[in-house]
Design an enzyme around this catalytic site. Structure first.
Site, PDB file in Angstrom:
ATOM      1  CG  ASP A 180     -13.572   6.571  -0.886  1.00  0.00           C
ATOM      2  OD1 ASP A 180     -13.547   6.432   0.356  1.00  0.00           O
ATOM      3  OD2 ASP A 180     -12.544   6.548  -1.595  1.00  0.00           O
ATOM      4  NE  ARG A 219      -3.817   0.666   1.990  1.00  0.00           N
ATOM      5  CZ  ARG A 219      -5.026   0.757   2.547  1.00  0.00           C
ATOM      6  NH1 ARG A 219      -5.211   1.475   3.633  1.00  0.00           N
ATOM      7  NH2 ARG A 219      -6.039   0.118   2.021  1.00  0.00           N
ATOM      8  CB  CYS A 260     -14.038   1.375   0.194  1.00  0.00           C
ATOM      9  SG  CYS A 260     -13.628   3.130   0.249  1.00  0.00           S
ATOM     10  CG  HIS A 312      -8.418   0.035  -2.663  1.00  0.00           C
ATOM     11  ND1 HIS A 312      -7.627  -1.060  -2.372  1.00  0.00           N
ATOM     12  CD2 HIS A 312      -9.029   0.395  -1.489  1.00  0.00           C
ATOM     13  CE1 HIS A 312      -7.759  -1.356  -1.085  1.00  0.00           C
ATOM     14  NE2 HIS A 312      -8.588  -0.498  -0.534  1.00  0.00           N
ATOM     15  CD  GLN A 326     -13.053  -1.879  -0.392  1.00  0.00           C
ATOM     16  OE1 GLN A 326     -12.276  -1.774   0.547  1.00  0.00           O
ATOM     17  NE2 GLN A 326     -14.261  -2.413  -0.248  1.00  0.00           N
ATOM     18  NE  ARG A 385     -10.338  -5.141   0.739  1.00  0.00           N
ATOM     19  CZ  ARG A 385      -9.556  -4.157   1.183  1.00  0.00           C
ATOM     20  NH1 ARG A 385     -10.081  -3.135   1.800  1.00  0.00           N
ATOM     21  NH2 ARG A 385      -8.241  -4.184   0.984  1.00  0.00           N
TER      22      ARG A 385
HETATM   23  N1  NVA Z   1      -9.972   6.866  -1.201  1.00  0.00           N
HETATM   24  C1  NVA Z   1      -9.581   6.386   0.104  1.00  0.00           C
HETATM   25  C2  NVA Z   1      -9.833   4.910   0.190  1.00  0.00           C
HETATM   26  C3  NVA Z   1      -9.487   4.296   1.527  1.00  0.00           C
HETATM   27  C4  NVA Z   1      -9.706   2.816   1.547  1.00  0.00           C
HETATM   28  C5  NVA Z   1      -8.122   6.709   0.368  1.00  0.00           C
HETATM   29  O1  NVA Z   1      -7.305   6.523  -0.537  1.00  0.00           O
HETATM   30  O2  NVA Z   1      -7.801   7.170   1.458  1.00  0.00           O
HETATM   31  N1   CP Z   2     -11.125  -0.053   2.648  1.00  0.00           N
HETATM   32  C1   CP Z   2      -9.858  -0.147   3.059  1.00  0.00           C
HETATM   33  O1   CP Z   2      -8.928  -0.399   2.274  1.00  0.00           O
HETATM   34  O2   CP Z   2      -9.683   0.010   4.391  1.00  0.00           O
HETATM   35  P1   CP Z   2      -8.309   0.212   5.174  1.00  0.00           P
HETATM   36  O3   CP Z   2      -7.764   1.558   4.741  1.00  0.00           O
HETATM   37  O4   CP Z   2      -8.685   0.173   6.613  1.00  0.00           O
HETATM   38  O5   CP Z   2      -7.364  -0.881   4.792  1.00  0.00           O
END
Ligand code: NVA
Ligand code: CP
Length: 303
Positions: free
Chosen positions: A219, A102, A259, A129, A132, A287
């Site tokens: 989101d 990540r 998400c 992502h 997800q 997930r």
């Molecule tokens: N768009 C959000 C998704 C988190 C799972 C982010 O990137 O923070």
């Molecule tokens: N939806 C998601 O990826 O959650 P986290 O940021 O908690 O991993």
């Protein structure tokens, strides 16, 4: 399929195959049927951003498949002190059987795959992502018993989630409508991809976008890494919310997805969130199942 870097790389058949395996693994887990498909294997999990779901579901999933998972915070790795990702990839490939990462830049994930010799899984970048969205598609199919022909509506920022949802939903035959404010549309690469799809629309009005929707998705307005833009974004996204007016525009049996983490009263009202908590937390659970399927497909022959 060698890696899971972005959904643009996957065929419809590969996506459906992962969803089918995810359903099977979910059924087996619920019925206490053990599987040791990845026995003796180790997944390294590199995190440059915070996580609850991704970290815990990958770690648990790996244990349930008979393997181990290592949490590697980029702050504590040499990568955090400037060791190139190309070298990190070649070193970690000598110890591990797969890497989940990540991070911010998609290029870093693509580099890891190019220089390493083990499967790489994208656990979120600023661009996309994919894990997800595989879980999201599994959830939608559970609720609606099909994917093809469903009306999917996303309201909010044209961010990593909007990018992956657009690709994933179009690839499985759904009709996709996005409601995003001007200046916050998805990535150009995604908009180029949508040119081949007549069943894709992007408009500015959330209520109009939600018309006849089977699935509503939203989101956060400010993603991880955009902390400096929070106030500016609150102004830009005002009204881009799943609320009673949006729900009234959708089909009466529409499901609501997020998400997570969610910001109540920003992109979704508390009322709608709680009315649809069942779907949202089934989505979070999936997930685990979807990622187990991804790990099996990518890593089962790596031992
Ligand atoms: N768009 C959000 C998704 C988190 C799972 C982010 O990137 O923070
Ligand atoms: N939806 C998601 O990826 O959650 P986290 O940021 O908690 O991993």
């Amino acid at each position: 399929m060698k890696h899971l870097l972005k959904l643009l790389d996957l065929s419809t058949e590969e996506i459906i195959d992962i969803l089918n395996l995810a359903d099977q693994l979910k059924y087996e887990q619920k019925h206490g049927i053990p599987h040791n498909i990845l026995k003796g294997m180790t997944l390294g999990m590199i995190f440059q951003k915070a996580s609850t779901r991704t970290r815990v579901s990958f770690e648990t999933g790996m244990y349930q498949l008979g393997g181990n998972a290592l949490f590697l915070s980029s702050k504590e790795l040499q990568i955090g002190r400037g060791e190139p990702v190309q070298d990190t990839a070649r070193v970690l490939s000598r110890y591990l059987n797969g890497i989940m990462i990540r991070t911010f830049e998609q290029a870093e994930v693509e580099n890891l795959a190019e220089y390493g010799s083990i499967p790489i899984i994208n656990g979120l970048t600023d661009f996309c992502h994919p894990c997800q969205v595989l879980a999201d598609l599994q959830t939608i199919r559970e609720y609606k018993n099909k994917l093809e022909g469903l009306n999917f509506c996303y309201i909010g920022d044209g961010n990593n989630m909007a990018n992956s949802l657009t690709v994933g939903c179009l690839k499985v035959g759904m009709n996709v409508t996005l409601a995003c404010p001007e200046g916050y549309y998805p990535d150009k690469q995604i908009l180029d991809f949508t040119r081949d799809y007549e069943n894709f629309k992007i408009i500015n009005d959330p209520v109009e976008a939600a018309a006849d929707a089977d699935v509503l998705y939203t989101d956060v307005w400010a993603s991880m890494g955009m902390e400096d833009e929070v106030e500016k974004r609150k102004a830009a996204f005002k009204g881009y919310q799943i609320n009673d007016s949006v729900m009234a525009s959708a089909k009466s049996d529409a499901i609501v997805m997020h998400c997570l983490p969610a910001h109540r009263e920003e992109e979704i009202t508390s009322k709608v969130f709680e009315q649809h908590a069942k779907e949202i937390f089934d989505e979070a659970e999936n997930r685990l199942h979807a990622q187990k399927a991804v790990m099996v497909r990518l890593m089962a022959n790596e031992g």
